[in-house]
Each structure stands twice: as structure tokens, then as C-alpha cells.
Design an enzyme around this catalytic site. Structure first.
Site, short mmCIF file in Angstrom:
data_model
loop_
_atom_site.label_atom_id
_atom_site.label_comp_id
_atom_site.label_asym_id
_atom_site.label_seq_id
_atom_site.Cartn_x
_atom_site.Cartn_y
_atom_site.Cartn_z
N GLY A 55 8.30 -7.23 -15.43
CA GLY A 55 7.81 -8.70 -15.61
C GLY A 55 8.82 -9.74 -15.16
CB CYS A 82 12.38 -3.88 -14.78
SG CYS A 82 13.01 -5.39 -13.96
CE1 TYR A 83 10.02 -9.75 -20.55
CE2 TYR A 83 8.51 -8.02 -21.30
CZ TYR A 83 8.97 -9.07 -21.64
OH TYR A 83 8.75 -9.76 -22.56
CG HIS A 168 10.91 -2.30 -10.21
ND1 HIS A 168 10.08 -2.54 -10.84
CD2 HIS A 168 11.88 -3.46 -10.25
CE1 HIS A 168 10.35 -3.72 -11.42
NE2 HIS A 168 11.13 -4.31 -11.04
CD GLU A 170 7.63 0.14 -10.36
OE1 GLU A 170 7.34 -0.90 -10.69
OE2 GLU A 170 8.59 0.94 -10.73
N GLY A 223 -22.03 -0.83 3.96
CA GLY A 223 -21.59 -0.29 5.22
C GLY A 223 -20.28 0.34 5.12
N GLY A 224 -19.41 -0.37 4.38
CA GLY A 224 -17.79 0.22 4.20
C GLY A 224 -18.02 1.21 3.33
CB VAL A 225 -15.17 3.53 3.03
CG1 VAL A 225 -14.02 2.70 2.41
CG2 VAL A 225 -14.89 4.99 2.21
CG ASP A 226 -14.51 0.39 -1.15
OD1 ASP A 226 -14.01 1.33 -0.83
OD2 ASP A 226 -14.30 -0.89 -1.05
CB SER A 227 -21.10 0.00 -0.71
OG SER A 227 -21.19 -0.27 0.83
CB SER A 228 -20.74 4.48 2.43
OG SER A 228 -21.09 3.27 3.26
CE LYS A 375 -10.80 0.17 0.66
NZ LYS A 375 -12.33 -0.22 0.69
#
Length: 519
Positions: A55, A82-83, A168, A170, A223-228, A375
Site C-alpha cells: 500500500g 510490503c505494507y 513484492h 508477486e 462478440g468478444g470472448v467474455d460475453s461469448s 481474462k
């Protein structure tokens, strides 16, 4: 939840979402919560362990973000980053001070004590530091486990299973970071690697089937991958009781309205209703230049159009004794994170139409089957569902479409200009074999005109920006070093073929400090 869960309490770090992503790479479910989340809500998730993020604040500031210190007494393994290390030190009786010299960037850390957190790591590791404060006195029961020449880099209380590092793990810059996080999640917490695509598909289909019952659902298809993927998942659960509505909002890519309908019906077998509402959307965007107002205008009209279409379908279904009660959206976890201040004291970066602007009196209830996914996880799910690669590998496209790639007012004329330029960018990126190697590649139209010379005549036309970034999940991104010859070709084609543009520039800003989209 019936899977192993690691809770991440967010104190405002720009890297918090990376922690969540890293834990999930071990097939362990992780969830990000604001640091202010009440303890009973944390316990309700039945977590295997807790991670305290970094943070930007100092623990001794009066308004510094603070979790309930009781989180350190839950009997669960805790990892402070860290924080998080400073929070543990401060609240358990140690001392934190402002350092004479800030540590930022690469640093060499010496591991000075054996601990399960550092199991299998070399005695010296190269890490990424980003802190201005440091621990100068450890809490009772803690030992020093790692250090740099100037600061405490790791502490541990083995009896309480509380660990902390000042660096960090990550970020990719910490070379053994993944091993450290794996040690914590799998060995110290004892989490089970059961967060798999197969498990997600099974549980999601069962949950959606139970949610919808005998009702019907409408899916907002882009038409994108998410909604499809969201549509295919819901169709798997309720079959032909799902109707997908694809709306032409006037700010789609060139020929997108026809292409998407063809792909979704012929390749995915979905029931798709196309609605050309471009004039409605462009009317709402007339005179609007503020990016947040654009998003909200599009989000509000999006729901209004859905409401109109739902009424039509509802009346048809009602005659047969059925009711439509659900709206499916392809909302992802980064949308949720960026649109709500889950980062404790941090500010919302921008709203997303998927998670904001829904009217309080909306008659449709929401189904968001991908709400917990990043994603790349969505793409994994799509592959397990047997979806074609051309859909799965499609680059992300913003919900508000080209409206947030047209800076200033959105008009039909400006949309047409950007559509042509954007098509050239995408076509050339694909021809160069780079489409799947970059996260996103697109064109942006600026409200800036400049003087040029074309055919020995003076021009005064628009400026176009090429944007291409590399990323794992969209939460952070680096600008992509596209070959000069490719940039030259794209620029030459845009200036030659797109009437209204006479200057092309390349955006070399990473995220942070910028965002991937310009608005």
C-alpha cells in the site's frame, strides 16, 4: 464456496491484483477484499490463509488504511507483503519508521533463517522493492528471516504461522516470487489445487441452472470472448431458454454488426437477435466529451435498449406461459476491481458499463458467470467448452466501444474515420503474425488537428494514435515494441487510405502510469 480459498486484503497497492493472479496460477482460488472488510465476512469465506497486500501509506499516519488487527489472531496462516509487513509489525508491538533512504527497484536479499516460506530458495535472491518505511524493531515472538544491507526484508512467527516480506514476490521482477507464493499457498496454508476449468464449468452450470429455474434469460452479446463464453456457459445450463441480443451501439468496429451475428449463430449455435440502435446511442453521445459521461451514457442506453427488446420477447414468451427474468453479462474480475474502490483508500480508476449504470428499477436480475475470473482464465474456460480459437483469442474490446477511443465528441463521421484506421491497425498486426502475441492493438482518434502536406497541397487534418500493449491480464501492461517497418506500413496506409487523418503517432506509455484505453 467448496474450493480452497486464499483471501487477499487490499491496502491500496497497484500490485494487489497480481497477487490474486499468482495464487490462481496454482489452481487455488483467491479473492481480493478491501482491507476494511469486517472480520466475520472474511471468516465466512472459510479461507485457508490470508495475504495482506502492499500500500502507498505509512502505518503511523492517522488516516492510514487498517484491517481489523484480529485478522492476525484467527489462527490462519498470514503473509504480509510490503505494507503488510509494516502492518503486522506495527499492530503486534514492533516499530516502523520512515527510512533515511527509500528502497525502490531491484535489490539483493539475503535469507538469514530457515523458514517454510523460503523453502527451496537460494540463500540470496533478487527481488523488487518499493517502500519508504521499514521495520526497526520486531514484535515479540518474531525472528528476522531475510534482510538487505540496509533494511529488514523478512520476518516470521512460526508458532502463529505469520510471515511477512518487505519486497513484492508477486511481480515478475522478483525471480523466485512464484516459488515463495507457492510455498505459502500450498505448503503453509495447505490449500488444495482444485480451482480448475472443469470444476468452474461444472459448478457454474449448476448454479445458473438453479438460479434461472424454468425462467428465460437474455444475454448482452458483444462478440468478444467474455460475453461469448458467458453465453455458451449459460446456454449449457438452460439451452434454448437463452436469447442473445447483439446491439449495434454505433461505436462498433467496421462491419462488426454483421460479422458477430454470423459467427455466433453459425459457429456457436446461439439464438441471436440483432438490434441496430446506432442512432439512439449517437444521439445520447452528442455533445458529450467527458469519458465518464460517455461510459454512463452508453451503459444507460445499453440497458434501455435491452429493456425494450426484453419487453418484445417477454410478450411473445408470456403468450406461451413463460417469463424472462435474467440478464447475462460478461463482467470480469478486473471490471469489478477497477469500478469499485476495493483498494481500501484508493480511488476508482474508471467505471465499466458492465458493473455500473444499472437502473435501480431494472426488472431483469443479473447473471454474471465470469465475475470471479481474469481474462486468461476466461480463455481457458472457452477452450474447455470447445469454442473456436478465433473467438477465444480475440483481443479485448471495451464495452463502450470506439466511444472511448475517440477523444472528444463522438459523431458518426468521427466513428467512420476511426473504424477505417482501426481496421488497418488490426489487419497489419495480424499479417505480421503478432495479433496473438500482444494483449491489445488498436487506433485512437485525437481531437487534435495538425498541418500536413499531401499531393503538394496543405492539409489540416486529424491525428491518429496507434496503441499496442503486452499484458497477462490487463491489470498491468507494457507498450509493445512493434517493428519499425510494421509501424511504417501502418502509418503509411492510414494516411493514404483514411480521409481525414494526416498524422500518426505511437503510444509508448505503460500501465501504470497510464491505462490501456485512453479514456
Amino acid at each position: 464456496m467448496d474450493t480452497s480459498t486464499i483471501v487477499i486484503l487490499d491496502f491500496g497497492s497497484q500490485y494487489t491484483q497480481l497477487i490474486a493472479r499468482r495464487i490462481r496460477e496454482f489452481n487455488v482460488f483467491s479473492v481480493v477484499l478491501p482491507c476494511t472488510t469486517p472480520l466475520d465476512q472474511v471468516k465466512a469465506l472459510n479461507p485457508k490463509g490470508v495475504i495482506l497486500s502492499g500500500g502507498p501509506c505509512s502505518v503511523y499516519d492517522p488516516d492510514s488504511p487498517a484491517a481489523d488487527p484480529a485478522v492476525l489472531a484467527m489462527g490462519l496462516p498470514v503473509l504480509g507483503i510490503c505494507y503488510g509487513l509494516q502492518f503486522i509489525t506495527h499492530h503486534l508491538g514492533g516499530k516502523v519508521e520512515s527510512a533515511a533512504q527509500r528502497e525502490y527497484g531491484h535489490a539483493e536479499v539475503a535469507i538469514v533463517a530457515e523458514t517454510p516460506l523460503f523453502s527451496g530458495l537460494p540463500s540470496e535472491i533478487n527481488v523488487w522493492m518499493s517502500h519508504g518505511d521499514h521495520a526497526v524493531a520486531l514484535p515479540e515472538g518474531f525472528e528476522l528471516t531475510a534482510r538487505t544491507p540496509t533494511a529488514v526484508a523478512g520476518i516470521a512467527n512460526e508458532g502463529k504461522k505469520i510471515y511477512a516480506v518487505q519486497f513484492h514476490p508477486e511481480v515478475a521482477h522478483t525471480r523466485q516470487g512464484m516459488e515463495l507464493l507457492r510455498n505459502f499457498a500450498l505448503d503453509i496454508c495447505g490449500a488444495t489445487a482444485d480451482w480448475t476449468p472443469e470444476h468452474f464449468i461444472q459448478t457454474t452450470v449448476e448454479r445458473v441452472r438453479a438460479q434461472v429455474g424454468e425462467g428465460h434469460a437474455i444475454c448482452g452479446l458483444s462478440g468478444g470472448v467474455d460475453s461469448s463464453v458467458a453465453a455458451v456457459l449459460v446456454a449449457k445450463a438452460i439451452g434454448d431458454r437463452l436469447t442473445c441480443i447483439f446491439v449495434n451501439n454505433g461505436v462498433l468496429r467496421k462491419d462488426e454488426f454483421a460479422k458477430v451475428q454470423k459467427t455466433m449463430t453459425e459457429q456457436l449455435g446461439l439464438n441471436v437477435v440483432g438490434v441496430d440502435a446506432s442512432e439512439r446511442f449517437l444521439a445520447k453521445l452528442a455533445g458529450v466529451t467527458d469519458p465518464e459521461q460517455k461510459r454512463k451514457a452508453i451503459g444507460g442506453e445499453f440497458i434501455a435498449v435491452f429493456d425494450d427488446e426484453a419487453k418484445k420477447i417477454f410478450e411473445a414468451e408470456k403468450a406461451g406461459g413463460e417469463e424472462i427474468a435474467w440478464l447475462v453479462q460478461g463482467t470480469l474480475y478486473p471490471d469489478v476491481i477497477e469500478s469499485s474502490s476495493v483498494k481500501g483508500p484508493s480511488q476508482t480508476i474508471k467505471s465499466h458499463h458492465n458493473v455500473g449504470g444499472l437502473p435501480a428499477d431494472m426488472k431483469l436480475k443479473l447473471i454474471e458467470p465470469l465475475r470471479d475470473l481474469f481474462k486468461d482464465e476466461v480463455r481457458r474456460i472457452g477452450r474447455d467448452l470447445g469454442m473456436p480459437e478465433e473467438i477465444i483469442e480475440r483481443q479485448p474490446f471495451p464495452g463502450p466501444g470506439l466511444a472511448v477511443r475517440i477523444l472528444g465528441e463522438v459523431t458518426a463521421e468521427r466513428v467512420a474515420i476511426l473504424q477505417e484506421a482501426d481496421e488497418i491497425v488490426v489487419a497489419e498486426i495480424k499479417a505480421a503474425g503478432l495479433y496473438r502475441k500482444v494483449w491489445q492493438s488498436f487506433a485512437v482518434l485525437l481531437p487534435v488537428k495538425s498541418v500536413g502536406v499531401m499531393g503538394d497541397q496543405r492539409t489540416y487534418a486529424n491525428t491518429c494514435v496507434i496503441r499496442a500493449v503486452e499484458s497477462e491480464d490487463g491489470m498491468t501492461a507494457d507498450w509493445a515494441p512493434l517493428p519499425y517497418e510494421l509501424l511504417r506500413k501502418i502509418s503509411s496506409r492510414i494516411v493514404s487510405e483514411v480521409r481525414g487523418i494526416n498524422r500518426v503517432v505511437y503510444d509508448i506509455t505503460s500501465k501504470p502510469p497510464g491505462t490501456i484505453e485512453w479514456e
